[in-house]
Scaffold this active site. Sequence first.
Site, short mmCIF file in Angstrom:
data_model
loop_
_atom_site.label_atom_id
_atom_site.label_comp_id
_atom_site.label_asym_id
_atom_site.label_seq_id
_atom_site.Cartn_x
_atom_site.Cartn_y
_atom_site.Cartn_z
N PHE A 116 0.76 -1.20 0.08
CA PHE A 116 0.11 0.09 0.02
C PHE A 116 0.97 1.16 -0.04
CE2 PHE A 116 -4.72 0.65 1.41
CZ PHE A 116 -5.04 -0.31 0.46
N GLN A 229 -7.49 14.77 3.92
CA GLN A 229 -6.95 13.64 2.92
C GLN A 229 -7.48 13.73 1.54
OE1 GLN A 229 -6.43 9.52 3.52
NE2 GLN A 229 -4.35 10.27 3.16
N HIS A 231 -8.04 11.61 -1.99
CA HIS A 231 -7.52 10.53 -2.47
C HIS A 231 -7.36 10.59 -4.01
CE1 HIS A 231 -7.53 6.14 -3.59
NE2 HIS A 231 -7.39 6.03 -2.33
N LEU A 241 -14.71 5.61 -4.81
CA LEU A 241 -13.21 5.36 -4.77
C LEU A 241 -13.03 4.21 -5.48
CD1 LEU A 241 -10.81 5.84 -2.74
CD2 LEU A 241 -11.39 3.84 -1.52
N GLU A 244 -6.55 2.26 -3.46
CA GLU A 244 -5.24 2.03 -3.47
C GLU A 244 -4.62 0.70 -4.00
OE1 GLU A 244 -3.39 4.88 -1.01
OE2 GLU A 244 -1.84 3.41 -0.39
N ARG A 275 -0.55 9.28 -0.50
CA ARG A 275 -1.64 9.79 -1.01
C ARG A 275 -1.58 11.24 -1.50
NH1 ARG A 275 -6.22 6.48 2.13
NH2 ARG A 275 -5.87 4.61 0.93
N HIS A 341 -11.03 12.50 1.11
CA HIS A 341 -11.26 10.95 1.29
C HIS A 341 -11.33 10.92 2.82
CE1 HIS A 341 -10.96 6.59 0.76
NE2 HIS A 341 -9.87 6.62 1.53
N ARG A 376 -2.64 10.54 6.46
CA ARG A 376 -2.74 9.25 6.80
C ARG A 376 -2.21 8.17 5.59
NH1 ARG A 376 -6.81 5.21 6.07
NH2 ARG A 376 -8.19 6.70 4.39
C1 LIG Z 1 -14.73 4.35 0.33
C2 LIG Z 1 -13.84 4.28 1.50
C3 LIG Z 1 -12.84 3.41 1.39
C4 LIG Z 1 -12.01 3.34 2.59
N1 LIG Z 1 -11.08 2.20 2.47
C5 LIG Z 1 -10.18 2.41 3.59
C6 LIG Z 1 -9.22 1.01 3.44
O1 LIG Z 1 -9.25 0.20 2.55
N2 LIG Z 1 -8.42 1.14 4.70
C7 LIG Z 1 -8.34 1.85 5.72
O2 LIG Z 1 -7.79 1.55 6.64
N3 LIG Z 1 -9.19 2.78 5.68
C8 LIG Z 1 -10.35 3.18 4.56
N4 LIG Z 1 -10.98 4.03 4.72
C9 LIG Z 1 -11.24 5.01 5.84
C10 LIG Z 1 -11.99 4.35 7.06
O3 LIG Z 1 -13.11 3.41 6.25
C11 LIG Z 1 -12.63 5.06 7.85
O4 LIG Z 1 -11.94 6.04 8.42
C12 LIG Z 1 -13.21 4.38 9.09
O5 LIG Z 1 -14.03 3.22 8.78
C13 LIG Z 1 -14.12 5.02 10.04
O6 LIG Z 1 -14.74 4.52 10.91
P1 LIG Z 1 -15.54 5.05 11.97
O7 LIG Z 1 -15.99 3.96 12.87
O8 LIG Z 1 -14.53 5.94 12.79
O9 LIG Z 1 -16.83 5.92 11.47
P2 LIG Z 1 -17.78 5.58 10.29
O10 LIG Z 1 -17.76 3.97 9.84
O11 LIG Z 1 -17.80 6.73 9.14
O12 LIG Z 1 -19.20 5.46 11.13
C14 LIG Z 1 -19.76 6.48 11.56
C15 LIG Z 1 -20.96 6.27 12.38
O13 LIG Z 1 -21.38 7.34 13.20
C16 LIG Z 1 -22.79 7.42 13.03
N5 LIG Z 1 -23.13 8.90 13.17
C17 LIG Z 1 -22.61 10.06 12.53
N6 LIG Z 1 -23.25 10.88 13.14
C18 LIG Z 1 -24.25 10.59 13.86
C19 LIG Z 1 -25.19 11.56 14.42
N7 LIG Z 1 -25.35 12.58 14.34
N8 LIG Z 1 -26.43 10.62 15.24
C20 LIG Z 1 -26.23 9.26 15.17
N9 LIG Z 1 -24.89 8.46 14.61
C21 LIG Z 1 -24.28 9.20 13.92
C22 LIG Z 1 -23.12 6.85 11.61
O14 LIG Z 1 -24.40 6.48 11.50
C23 LIG Z 1 -22.01 5.66 11.65
O15 LIG Z 1 -22.48 4.52 12.17
C24 LIG Z 1 -11.87 4.07 3.81
C25 LIG Z 1 -13.06 5.09 3.59
C26 LIG Z 1 -13.72 5.31 2.48
C27 LIG Z 1 -14.76 6.54 2.55
#
Ligand SMILES: Cc1cc2nc3c(=O)[nH]c(=O)nc-3n(C[C@H](O)[C@H](O)[C@H](O)COP(=O)(O)OP(=O)(O)OC[C@H]3O[C@@H](n4cnc5c(N)ncnc54)[C@H](O)[C@@H]3O)c2cc1C
Length: 560
Positions: A116, A229, A231, A241, A244, A275, A341, A376
Site C-alpha cells: 500500500f 486527505q 485520494h 473510490l 489504493e 496519497r 477522502h 494518513r
Molecule cells: C470509500 C472508502 C474506502 C476506504 N477504504 C479504507 C481502507 O481500505 N483501509 C483503511 O484503513 N481505511 C479506509 N477508509 C477509511 C475508513 O474506512 C474510515 O476512516 C473508518 O472506517 C471510519 O470508521 P468510524 O467507525 O470512525 O466511522 P464510520 O464508519 O464513518 O461510522 C460513523 C458512524 O457514526 C454514525 N453517526 C454519525 N453522525 C451521527 C449522528 N449525528 N447521530 C447518530 N449517529 C451518527 C453513523 O451512523 C455511523 O454509524 C475508507 C474510507 C472510504 C470512504
Amino acid sequence: MEIITHDIIVIGAGLAGQMAALETSQSSDTAIISKVHPLRSHSGAAQGGINAPFGNATPDDWEKHAFDTVKGSDYLADQDAVEILCKNITSRIVETDSFGAIFDRMPDGRLAQRPFGGGSFPRTCYAGDATGHEILNTLYEQFIKNNVKVYEEWLLTSLIVEDNACIGAFAINLKNGEAAYFRSKAVIVATGGCGRVFERTTNSHQSTGDGISMAYRAGAQVCDMEFVQFHPTTLVGTNILISEAARGEGGLLLNGDNERFMEKYAPAAKELAPRDIVVRSIQTEVNEGRGIGGGEFVSLDLKGLGRERLLEKLPQIYKLAKDFANVDVAEACIPVQPAQHYTMGGIRTNNRGESSIKGLFACGECACVSVHGANRLGGNSLAETLVFGKIAGAKALEYIRKKGTPGILKEAVGKEENRINHLFRSGDGSIAEIRKELQKVMWEKVGVFRNEKDILGALKTLRTLEESYARAGVKDGSRIFNTEMMQAIELGFMLDNAELIAKGALQRRESRGSHFRTDFPDRDDNNWLVHTIFILKDGKPHPSFEPVRITLFKPEARKY
Ligand SMILES: Cc1cc2nc3c(=O)[nH]c(=O)nc-3n(C[C@H](O)[C@H](O)[C@H](O)COP(=O)(O)OP(=O)(O)OC[C@H]3O[C@@H](n4cnc5c(N)ncnc54)[C@H](O)[C@@H]3O)c2cc1C
C-alpha cells in the site's frame, strides 16, 4: 421528552463505535446510537485493507510500521500514539479473525498482505477489496451475541455537559421525529469524518462531521482540522473510490500524453507514493493541461493484471468501473481524479481516548489522537478504529466505575426543544442550496492547493452561508423520516467543520502532508511542528497550539 438511561452510550456504529461498544458491553449497560443501520456505516465501504506488521510477505515489525506511519504523517503524528497503534494492531486482527472475518490467505494459511502507498513492505491485510464490509459484518455478529442495545436511525443532535463533564446527549428518533434525552455516565463519540463538506468526496452521505461539531459546541478541543486527505483515484463524476489496492496490485497512472508521470514526482515509490504526493502530482498534470484530452482527470491502467487476477483480487473495482463508468478494466483504462477522502483532524483525545471534557471519549475518524498527523497512510484508519475503539471503551468502563447515574438537566431540555422546533419555522432559502454552495467553495478554495487569498474568500462565503442558514427553515412539516430536517441539522454541523478547516488552513503558514499552501510551499519545523487546537469561545473558534510528541524518530525531509 422521553428519558432513556444507560451506563454508556456510544454514538456511531462504524468499526470504531462497534469495537468500543463490544468492549464496554462486557461489563456495563451499553447502548449504541446510529443515524443509519450499523451495517450501512461508512466503514463498510472500506476496500483495500488494514495495516499490520505481521511480516508474512517480508520481515516486518512494529517499529518499521511506526516509522512508515510517522514519515507518512510528515512528522506531525504523536509518536507515542503511533507506537500504541503499531504494537496492538496484530492482536486486533487475530481477534477479528477468530470472530470469523474471512481475510485473504497465502497458500500456507498465513494472512496475505499487499503493498500500500507509503509502506516499505507489503503490510496490508485484506478481504479482497471489501475489507471494511467483512470486518463490520463480523463485529456486528458479536454485537448481537453481546445483546448491545442498538438505537438505529436515531440522529444525535447535541451533547449534554455540566461542570465540564458529559452526562448524556439528545437524539431524535428519525422513524417518528420524537426527541429523547439519553442520560449516561459516559459518552463515546465515534461518528466518523466530515468528507461531505467537500464537493468531491469518496465519503458516504452520512459523513457530515456531526460528532466533531457536537463536541466542539460542547466545549471540547478540536485538533488539526486543516489536514484533509484527498485520494488520488476516484471515478470521474461520482467520485466513488478506486482503492489504493488497484495500484498496490500493479495499476499504473497515465496522463494525456500516455506518460507514466509518477516517475517524475516520486522516482522510487512511483504510483505507491503516499496519497498527498500522488494527489498533487495528478492535480499538477491536470492544471498544466496534461489531463486526458485536456480534461480534469488522468487514467488508471489495470489492463496488465489480466482479467483473472482482476476478478480475484479487485472484484469490487471491476464491477464499480463497469457499473458507474462503463469501463471493462481488463481492456480499457479507468478515468480517475482526486477527491476528499479522510478527515485527519477531529476531537482531540489523549492516548486513552479521553477528550478535554470528562466522561466524553472519542475514537475512529472523528477523533484526533493523533496517529495520522498531516497525512494518513492507506490501511491505517481501519487499524486505528480497532485499536483505539477498544482502548476508548476500556477507559470509559474504568471512568464509570465510580460514577452514579447523573441527574437530568432540565434547562437543557427546553433549550433543545426550542432549537429543533425553530428549524421548522417558515424561513427563506433552501438547505440543499446552502449545502451545495458550501461544498463548492470548500473544494475550490480550501482543496488540494490552498493560498491565503482563496481561504479568506472561502471564509467570507462561509459567513454568508451561516447567515442564510440562520434564516432558512425546513419546509416539510412531517415528523416521520423527515430527511429535510435531518439534512438541516447536519448542515449546521458541516458549517462548523468547514469553518474549522478553513481557519486552520489559514493560520498554518507552511506546507505539510495533505495541507499544501502555494504561498508557503515548504515545511517549516521551526514554527509549525505543532498541532492546531481550537475551542469554542464567545461563539468563535479560539486557536492555540500543542507541541508534537516526538519519541521515536527525529523529523527529516520526506522523500519517496
Ligand atoms: C470509500 C472508502 C474506502 C476506504 N477504504 C479504507 C481502507 O481500505 N483501509 C483503511 O484503513 N481505511 C479506509 N477508509 C477509511 C475508513 O474506512 C474510515 O476512516 C473508518 O472506517 C471510519 O470508521 P468510524 O467507525 O470512525 O466511522 P464510520 O464508519 O464513518 O461510522 C460513523 C458512524 O457514526 C454514525 N453517526 C454519525 N453522525 C451521527 C449522528 N449525528 N447521530 C447518530 N449517529 C451518527 C453513523 O451512523 C455511523 O454509524 C475508507 C474510507 C472510504 C470512504
